[in-house]
Design a protein around this motif. Structure first.
Motif, PDB file in Angstrom:
ATOM      1  N   SER A   3       7.644  -0.175   9.710  1.00  0.00           N
ATOM      2  CA  SER A   3       9.465  -0.586   8.637  1.00  0.00           C
ATOM      3  C   SER A   3       9.403   0.012   7.606  1.00  0.00           C
ATOM      4  O   SER A   3      10.190  -0.414   7.170  1.00  0.00           O
ATOM      5  N   PHE A   4       8.229   1.038   7.411  1.00  0.00           N
ATOM      6  CA  PHE A   4       9.218   2.247   6.082  1.00  0.00           C
ATOM      7  C   PHE A   4      10.091   2.665   7.021  1.00  0.00           C
ATOM      8  O   PHE A   4      10.071   3.557   8.296  1.00  0.00           O
ATOM      9  N   LYS A   5      10.871   4.170   6.151  1.00  0.00           N
ATOM     10  CA  LYS A   5      11.776   5.240   6.708  1.00  0.00           C
ATOM     11  C   LYS A   5      10.816   6.074   6.809  1.00  0.00           C
ATOM     12  O   LYS A   5      10.728   6.062   6.437  1.00  0.00           O
ATOM     13  N   LEU A   6      11.674   6.606   8.651  1.00  0.00           N
ATOM     14  CA  LEU A   6      10.573   7.445   9.057  1.00  0.00           C
ATOM     15  C   LEU A   6      11.363   8.962   8.421  1.00  0.00           C
ATOM     16  O   LEU A   6      12.532   9.347   7.913  1.00  0.00           O
ATOM     17  N   PRO A   7      10.295   9.811   7.748  1.00  0.00           N
ATOM     18  CA  PRO A   7      10.853  11.096   7.270  1.00  0.00           C
ATOM     19  C   PRO A   7      11.827  11.418   8.393  1.00  0.00           C
ATOM     20  O   PRO A   7      11.111  11.468   9.544  1.00  0.00           O
ATOM     21  N   THR A   8      12.233  13.129   8.366  1.00  0.00           N
ATOM     22  CA  THR A   8      13.169  13.544   9.034  1.00  0.00           C
ATOM     23  C   THR A   8      13.199  14.808   8.590  1.00  0.00           C
ATOM     24  O   THR A   8      13.247  14.905   7.215  1.00  0.00           O
ATOM     25  N   VAL A   9      13.149  15.379   9.479  1.00  0.00           N
ATOM     26  CA  VAL A   9      13.506  16.963   9.891  1.00  0.00           C
ATOM     27  C   VAL A   9      14.694  17.167  10.521  1.00  0.00           C
ATOM     28  O   VAL A   9      14.804  17.334  11.961  1.00  0.00           O
ATOM     29  N   PHE A  10      16.121  17.844   9.862  1.00  0.00           N
ATOM     30  CA  PHE A  10      17.448  18.051  10.313  1.00  0.00           C
ATOM     31  C   PHE A  10      17.700  17.092  11.243  1.00  0.00           C
ATOM     32  O   PHE A  10      17.725  17.173  12.069  1.00  0.00           O
ATOM     33  N   GLY A  13       0.765  -1.485  -0.011  1.00  0.00           N
ATOM     34  CA  GLY A  13       0.525  -0.210  -0.038  1.00  0.00           C
ATOM     35  C   GLY A  13       0.809   1.031   0.251  1.00  0.00           C
ATOM     36  O   GLY A  13       2.009   1.480  -0.171  1.00  0.00           O
ATOM     37  N   PHE A  14       0.349   2.211   0.138  1.00  0.00           N
ATOM     38  CA  PHE A  14       0.992   3.712   0.442  1.00  0.00           C
ATOM     39  C   PHE A  14       1.422   3.726   1.362  1.00  0.00           C
ATOM     40  O   PHE A  14       0.888   3.718   2.030  1.00  0.00           O
ATOM     41  N   GLN A  15       2.654   4.581   1.588  1.00  0.00           N
ATOM     42  CA  GLN A  15       3.023   4.631   2.661  1.00  0.00           C
ATOM     43  C   GLN A  15       3.712   6.004   2.822  1.00  0.00           C
ATOM     44  O   GLN A  15       4.358   6.769   3.713  1.00  0.00           O
ATOM     45  N   ASP A  16       2.825   7.202   2.712  1.00  0.00           N
ATOM     46  CA  ASP A  16       2.867   8.400   2.658  1.00  0.00           C
ATOM     47  C   ASP A  16       2.499   8.549   4.100  1.00  0.00           C
ATOM     48  O   ASP A  16       1.912   8.608   4.424  1.00  0.00           O
ATOM     49  N   GLN A  17       3.588   9.267   5.275  1.00  0.00           N
ATOM     50  CA  GLN A  17       3.748   9.825   6.082  1.00  0.00           C
ATOM     51  C   GLN A  17       3.181   8.165   6.974  1.00  0.00           C
ATOM     52  O   GLN A  17       2.997   8.141   7.841  1.00  0.00           O
ATOM     53  N   GLY A  18       3.877   7.595   6.636  1.00  0.00           N
ATOM     54  CA  GLY A  18       3.387   5.466   7.262  1.00  0.00           C
ATOM     55  C   GLY A  18       2.203   4.998   7.191  1.00  0.00           C
ATOM     56  O   GLY A  18       1.358   6.332   7.335  1.00  0.00           O
ATOM     57  N   ASN A  19       1.818   4.438   6.636  1.00  0.00           N
ATOM     58  CA  ASN A  19       0.693   3.090   6.790  1.00  0.00           C
ATOM     59  C   ASN A  19       0.270   2.773   7.973  1.00  0.00           C
ATOM     60  O   ASN A  19       0.479   1.521   8.030  1.00  0.00           O
ATOM     61  N   LEU A  20      -0.719   3.548   8.682  1.00  0.00           N
ATOM     62  CA  LEU A  20      -1.076   2.697  10.692  1.00  0.00           C
ATOM     63  C   LEU A  20      -2.190   1.353  10.013  1.00  0.00           C
ATOM     64  O   LEU A  20      -1.590   1.206  11.108  1.00  0.00           O
ATOM     65  N   TYR A  30      -0.509  -1.716  11.906  1.00  0.00           N
ATOM     66  CA  TYR A  30      -1.770  -2.861  12.655  1.00  0.00           C
ATOM     67  C   TYR A  30      -1.484  -4.025  12.067  1.00  0.00           C
ATOM     68  O   TYR A  30      -1.411  -4.715  12.934  1.00  0.00           O
ATOM     69  N   LEU A  31      -1.793  -3.504  11.034  1.00  0.00           N
ATOM     70  CA  LEU A  31      -2.602  -5.598  10.874  1.00  0.00           C
ATOM     71  C   LEU A  31      -0.643  -6.311  10.852  1.00  0.00           C
ATOM     72  O   LEU A  31      -1.062  -7.720  11.373  1.00  0.00           O
ATOM     73  N   GLY A  32       0.209  -5.610  10.170  1.00  0.00           N
ATOM     74  CA  GLY A  32       1.326  -6.373   9.829  1.00  0.00           C
ATOM     75  C   GLY A  32       1.919  -7.303  11.980  1.00  0.00           C
ATOM     76  O   GLY A  32       2.035  -7.414  11.858  1.00  0.00           O
ATOM     77  N   ALA A  33       1.624  -6.241  12.568  1.00  0.00           N
ATOM     78  CA  ALA A  33       1.789  -6.311  14.195  1.00  0.00           C
ATOM     79  C   ALA A  33       1.353  -7.788  14.999  1.00  0.00           C
ATOM     80  O   ALA A  33       1.339  -8.267  15.722  1.00  0.00           O
ATOM     81  N   VAL A  34      -0.596  -6.988  14.503  1.00  0.00           N
ATOM     82  CA  VAL A  34      -1.503  -8.408  15.016  1.00  0.00           C
ATOM     83  C   VAL A  34      -0.629  -9.518  14.335  1.00  0.00           C
ATOM     84  O   VAL A  34      -0.875 -11.191  14.688  1.00  0.00           O
ATOM     85  N   ILE A  54       1.002   8.180  14.243  1.00  0.00           N
ATOM     86  CA  ILE A  54       0.534   7.845  15.527  1.00  0.00           C
ATOM     87  C   ILE A  54      -1.359   7.826  15.519  1.00  0.00           C
ATOM     88  O   ILE A  54      -1.206   8.596  14.782  1.00  0.00           O
ATOM     89  N   LEU A  55      -1.595   6.818  16.358  1.00  0.00           N
ATOM     90  CA  LEU A  55      -3.166   7.029  16.487  1.00  0.00           C
ATOM     91  C   LEU A  55      -3.655   7.135  18.034  1.00  0.00           C
ATOM     92  O   LEU A  55      -3.062   6.581  19.212  1.00  0.00           O
ATOM     93  N   ALA A  56      -4.638   7.951  18.305  1.00  0.00           N
ATOM     94  CA  ALA A  56      -4.556   8.074  19.784  1.00  0.00           C
ATOM     95  C   ALA A  56      -6.322   7.726  19.982  1.00  0.00           C
ATOM     96  O   ALA A  56      -7.093   7.133  20.370  1.00  0.00           O
ATOM     97  N   SER A  57      -6.862   7.571  18.434  1.00  0.00           N
ATOM     98  CA  SER A  57      -7.835   6.832  18.677  1.00  0.00           C
ATOM     99  C   SER A  57      -8.447   6.217  16.843  1.00  0.00           C
ATOM    100  O   SER A  57      -7.690   6.656  15.905  1.00  0.00           O
ATOM    101  N   ARG A  58     -10.015   6.049  17.032  1.00  0.00           N
ATOM    102  CA  ARG A  58     -10.590   5.461  15.683  1.00  0.00           C
ATOM    103  C   ARG A  58     -11.809   5.818  15.692  1.00  0.00           C
ATOM    104  O   ARG A  58     -12.662   5.906  16.787  1.00  0.00           O
ATOM    105  N   GLY A  59     -12.492   6.530  14.641  1.00  0.00           N
ATOM    106  CA  GLY A  59     -13.482   6.561  14.330  1.00  0.00           C
ATOM    107  C   GLY A  59     -13.937   8.215  13.923  1.00  0.00           C
ATOM    108  O   GLY A  59     -13.328   8.715  14.851  1.00  0.00           O
TER     109      GLY A  59
END
Length: 525
Positions: free
Chosen positions: A167-174, A10-17, A21-25, A181-186
């Motif tokens: 597993s994607f490469k995290l973007p960086t600023v300097f 899938g797309f990994q813009d800003q990381g596909n959470l 989550y699917l990969g983690a479970v 990250i998620l605090a909620s869904r819905g």
């Protein structure tokens, strides 16, 4: 030994959470997940998949616009000899499973709704050669028919899920990493143009679920300590700041950030509604790292807000913007100049509102329109009115005033290069402000900051004036009060010139402060 390899793509813009989550479970259940980027070259993707020989190849199809690309990729993979079980999930497949299965014949099933439990059960059935067709949450073909099994309940306790794989490469600023990250869904709202609430309401259970604030802070602490993450992108559809419950949640979250010493060391961004912005609450959040807020304003007219089901007013939008400016928080907005209710008069209102919205010269003006996505009440309304045009993949609509349709069709190709894409002047200006915000709050004081701010404002003002004046000229033409001939090449040249000016002043500021930046960079310090 049973095959435990599973590939998710899938797309990994800003990381596909979602994939994270699917990969983690799957990993927790004893499988070996691999996450791939959809936009990589098909040949390299096929080679990687053939090498892994996965049990399942899962496709994350978020937007219906990308359906043709996913269909071509699935066909290509089959032609390359990939024999894995193909499944797909996301908003569009959940809401239109039959269409997806008929459009992509290589697909064996659709995972509807939240996919964590369904995908794990599906993988277990396939690994042990047990029939999977009775699993809740699946849709699949049965001959010429499409079978849609009962929906699986939503996950009640989000904290029962493991932290997502990143597993994607995290973007960086300097040198400092940025992580989603998620605090909620819905989302509890029911905006007519949004498919999010429809996605969650296809399944039984409470549509909005919120994690324990301490657990969110603990995840941030782990990422800060182990991955050098100092900037967090909350990808919640609606960050929990609403009502008395939301204020209690935020207070507990801020207390945990302070307890872990994160309040002075991290920055974070949220998305919320205008009617949720409250001065004292957001001041406390700012003191603990909040530095950017995305507001779903959507329209600057009462007519547009009503048509979009926002349940907010223009006054709500203005007050939220005023508070965020007063707190010196970076503002980003969802704002749609055009929607199905648009008239020439409402366009004038929206233009005046957007001029006000960007008059602090710290956010780039943009011109966009509402899209009638699958599953939305807006799409159904357009169908009933006989105004829905285009295809499933690229839906379109007519306006009640033909002059508005003609105006949009003339304007869109002119401003496309200005507004859309990572290299557009709109995105370049907004990124420059976000980067500057990071430099101000995570790095030592730098000489020349005030001058750089004013130069950034100057470029932003010039870009906004050019775009909005262009829009006004096109409007004048269609209202018959002027005769203007605009060329996309002229607008593209202006965009390139402003981008060059922006990059020049940005690079000059960074170079002048390179020693200060390097001394605070984690790759050097």
């Amino acid at each position: 030994m049973p095959n435990s390899n599973i590939v998710l793509i899938g797309f990994q813009d800003q990381g596909n959470l979602g994939l994270g989550y699917l990969g983690a479970v799957l990993q927790q259940a004893g499988f070996r997940p691999t996450i791939l980027e959809f936009r990589d070259e098909p040949e390299s993707l096929a080679a990687a998949i053939l090498n892994l020989n996965p049990l399942i190849l899962g496709f994350s199809l978020i937007f219906q616009y990308y359906l043709p690309q996913f269909a071509r990729l699935a066909a290509y993979f089959r032609d390359c000899g990939i024999s894995a079980y193909f499944t797909t999930g996301g908003h569009f497949p959940t809401l239109e499973p039959a269409y997806v299965l008929r459009t992509i014949p290589q697909m064996d099933s659709v995972v509807r709704g939240e996919g964590e439990e369904t995908l794990v059960e599906l993988a277990r059935c396939l690994r042990t050669e047990v029939d999977w067709r009775m699993l809740h949450g699946l849709a699949f073909r049965n001959g010429d028919d499409i079978v849609v099994n009962p929906s699986r309940p939503l996950i009640a306790d989000l904290d029962s899920l493991p932290h997502p794989l990143r597993s994607f490469k995290l973007p960086t600023v300097f040198g400092w990493s940025i992580a989603p990250i998620l605090a909620s869904r819905g989302c509890a709202r029911s905006c007519t143009f949004c498919s999010i609430h429809q996605f969650y309401r296809t399944s039984p259970g409470k549509a909005v679920r919120i994690r324990q604030p301490r657990r969110v802070a603990e995840e941030m602490l782990w990422l800060y300590s182990h991955e050098q993450v100092r900037i967090f992108l909350f990808q919640d559809d609606d960050f929990p700041v609403w009502g008395k419950f939301g204020r209690r949640w935020v207070d507990s979250f801020l207390a945990a950030l302070r307890e872990y010493g994160l309040h002075e060391n991290v920055l974070w961004k949220i998305s919320c509604r205008a009617d949720q912005v409250e001065s004292q609450l957001f001041q406390r959040m700012r003191e603990c790292g909040l530095y950017e807020v995305y507001l779903g304003i959507e329209s600057g007219t009462e007519q547009g807000l009503a048509a979009l089901g926002k349940q907010t007013t223009v006054a709500d939008n203005r007050e939220a913007v005023r508070i965020l400016r007063e707190l010196d928080l970076i503002l980003r907005c969802g704002f749609m100049m055009f929607d199905p209710s648009t008239t020439l008069a409402s366009l004038r209102e929206n233009l005046a509102f957007e001029r006000w919205l960007v008059d602090d010269d710290m956010v780039a003006a943009a011109i966009s329109r509402t899209m009638p996505y699958a599953g939305t009440s807006l799409k159904q309304q357009l169908v009933q009115e006989g105004r829905l045009l285009g295809s499933v993949e690229t839906p379109d609509y007519s306006y009640q005033d033909v002059r508005v349709s003609e105006l949009f069709n003339a304007l869109e190709p002119l401003v496309r290069i200005w507004v859309y894409g990572q290299e557009s002047i709109v995105n370049q200006v907004n990124w420059a402000w976000e980067e500057f915000g990071v430099l101000l709050r995570l790095f030592p004081p730098m000489p020349g900051s005030d001058d750089y701010r004013e130069r950034l404002k100057g470029v932003t003002r010039a870009a906004n004036d050019y775009l909005l004046n262009t829009f006004e000229q096109v409007m004048d033409t269609f209202e018959g009060s002027a005769s203007v001939s605009l060329q996309s090449e002229t607008i593209a040249a202006a965009s390139e010139s402003l981008t060059a000016t922006l990059l020049s002043c940005r690079n000059e500021f960074v170079m002048n402060n390179s020693q200060t930046i390097l001394s605070a960079c984690p790759l050097v310090a």
